[in-house]
Design a protein around this motif. Structure first.
Motif, PDB file in Angstrom:
ATOM      1  N   VAL A  25      -1.299   3.025   1.454  1.00  0.00           N
ATOM      2  CA  VAL A  25      -0.469   2.118   0.660  1.00  0.00           C
ATOM      3  C   VAL A  25       0.154   2.866  -0.505  1.00  0.00           C
ATOM      4  O   VAL A  25      -0.525   3.573  -1.254  1.00  0.00           O
ATOM      5  CB  VAL A  25      -1.307   0.929   0.148  1.00  0.00           C
ATOM      6  CG1 VAL A  25      -0.513   0.119  -0.881  1.00  0.00           C
ATOM      7  CG2 VAL A  25      -1.738   0.050   1.313  1.00  0.00           C
TER       8      VAL A  25
ATOM      9  N   PHE B 165       3.017   1.228  -2.871  1.00  0.00           N
ATOM     10  CA  PHE B 165       3.858   0.052  -3.020  1.00  0.00           C
ATOM     11  C   PHE B 165       5.294   0.355  -3.418  1.00  0.00           C
ATOM     12  O   PHE B 165       6.218  -0.333  -3.009  1.00  0.00           O
ATOM     13  CB  PHE B 165       3.250  -0.903  -4.055  1.00  0.00           C
ATOM     14  CG  PHE B 165       2.044  -1.659  -3.564  1.00  0.00           C
ATOM     15  CD1 PHE B 165       2.093  -2.419  -2.403  1.00  0.00           C
ATOM     16  CD2 PHE B 165       0.858  -1.616  -4.283  1.00  0.00           C
ATOM     17  CE1 PHE B 165       0.986  -3.123  -1.973  1.00  0.00           C
ATOM     18  CE2 PHE B 165      -0.258  -2.322  -3.859  1.00  0.00           C
ATOM     19  CZ  PHE B 165      -0.194  -3.073  -2.698  1.00  0.00           C
TER      20      PHE B 165
ATOM     21  N   GLY C 282       2.634  -0.420   2.698  1.00  0.00           N
ATOM     22  CA  GLY C 282       2.236  -1.555   1.865  1.00  0.00           C
ATOM     23  C   GLY C 282       3.299  -2.626   1.749  1.00  0.00           C
ATOM     24  O   GLY C 282       3.384  -3.321   0.739  1.00  0.00           O
TER      25      GLY C 282
ATOM     26  N   SER D 110      -3.970  -1.673  -4.706  1.00  0.00           N
ATOM     27  CA  SER D 110      -3.832  -0.773  -3.568  1.00  0.00           C
ATOM     28  C   SER D 110      -5.181  -0.204  -3.132  1.00  0.00           C
ATOM     29  O   SER D 110      -5.984   0.237  -3.960  1.00  0.00           O
ATOM     30  CB  SER D 110      -2.886   0.381  -3.915  1.00  0.00           C
ATOM     31  OG  SER D 110      -2.924   1.381  -2.910  1.00  0.00           O
TER      32      SER D 110
ATOM     33  N   ALA E 201       3.332  -6.377  -4.195  1.00  0.00           N
ATOM     34  CA  ALA E 201       2.384  -5.902  -5.203  1.00  0.00           C
ATOM     35  C   ALA E 201       2.430  -6.756  -6.464  1.00  0.00           C
ATOM     36  O   ALA E 201       1.405  -6.938  -7.135  1.00  0.00           O
ATOM     37  CB  ALA E 201       2.679  -4.445  -5.550  1.00  0.00           C
TER      38      ALA E 201
END
Length: 330
Positions: free
Chosen positions: A272, A274, A238, A290, A284
């Motif tokens: 993902v 983050f 991510g 997500s 994010a």
């Protein structure tokens, strides 16, 4: 898991029913007669009793649009509610088969009957084609009994409708469930606005893969097109360009005015998370939600279904992060 008493075969076009034209293979109508003739020639093949419907005109699935998804959903709902069908076999082209399977997974939440999608890499009637094996294989699965929900049947495999991708462009074994990590919180109960009874409207959803050299101007142009949701296909777990203040500002501004921002991993078997890298945390912080281990097909379809139900951006973000039909959890 019981065998259906009345099955709808819904033909939408695709390679399975294509015939040759001066310009090459094109979708063709009249597939019911070909299917009944093939079934009569092989009465030993198990198949439930079925009725046939055809979307007109039949399409090449490369031309698939949201309006076609909604037409499929409406035809399936009508067959169940009005015609008493208790299972559906949908014939579809392979280019966007996984996208449509994912879309119907979210458009038919809670329907209570099995919906199988199949197609073929070669047209029916071509020597050695996979068309009849896929179609009658799907019929045999239904005759044995399939759990309610949306499934994709291909090359002898029964696959989850919201976890499958097309991995190969020529092999008969073209589809597979992508081996992404699957964890997340399941929705405790679905509101009526997300079930199969809720008609949907088209939604303006876009996807953007991150890549080295991506400019803020690229993102700004896409966000200025009127998108209601933007799905970012991020690196690894991510991450993305976290030192481009103009790009981050464009995302923050879009989120502030109600654009839903979602993230999935570009990695074929990624998800993902983050907080692993600072680059992911900064991305994010612009407002991304997500998508965990969702595939591109599932994430796009889920955003479309949520927005199409008329939910506000905050509600879309809430439900996007929860598992609705097995897209996030096994």
């Amino acid at each position: 898991m019981n065998a259906p008493h009345k099955l709808l075969v819904l033909y939408t076009g695709g390679t399975i029913g294509m015939q040759m034209s001066a310009d090459g293979l094109v979708p063709a109508a009249g597939f019911e007669a070909r299917l009944r003739a093939e079934q009569a020639a092989h009465p030993e093949r198990p198949a439930p009793d079925w009725v046939f419907r055809e979307l007109a005109p039949p399409i090449d699935s490369a031309n698939m649009t949201q309006s076609h998804w909604l037409a499929m959903r409406d035809a399936i709902v009508a067959a169940v509610e009005e015609d008493g069908c208790d299972a559906v076999l949908l014939l579809h082209g392979t280019d966007t088969l996984a996208y449509s399977a994912a879309a119907l997974s979210f458009l038919l939440l809670g329907l209570g009957v099995p919906v199988l999608l199949t197609g073929s890499m070669q047209p029916a009637g071509v020597p050695g084609s996979d068309a009849w094996p896929n179609l009658f294989g799907a019929l045999a699965e239904l005759a044995r009994g399939v759990t309610p929900g949306v499934h994709l049947y291909f090359a002898g495999h029964l696959l989850h409708g919201a976890r499958t991708s097309k991995l190969r462009s020529e092999d008969f074994d073209a589809f597979a469930e992508v081996a992404r990590p699957r964890h997340g919180q399941a929705a405790a109960e679905l509101p009526a606005t997300l079930t199969w009874r809720q008609p949907r409207q088209p939604a303006n959803v876009a996807a953007l893969p991150l890549f080295p050299g991506l400019q803020a101007a690229h993102v700004q142009a896409l966000l200025a097109s009127g998108v209601q949701a933007l799905l970012l296909e991020c690196y690894g777990s991510g991450t993305g360009p976290s030192d481009d203040e103009a790009l981050l500002a464009a995302l923050r501004e879009a989120h502030a005015r109600g654009v839903v921002l979602a993230a999935i991993s570009q990695c074929a078997e990624g998800h993902v998370e983050f907080g692993v890298y600072a680059a992911g945390s900064r991305l994010a912080a612009t407002g991304l939600v997500s998508g965990g281990g969702m595939t591109r097909e599932a994430a796009l379809a889920k955003l479309f279904a949520l927005l199409g139900a008329g939910l506000a951006p905050a509600e879309v973000e809430h439900w996007f992060a929860l598992d609705l039909c097995g897209e996030l959890r096994d």
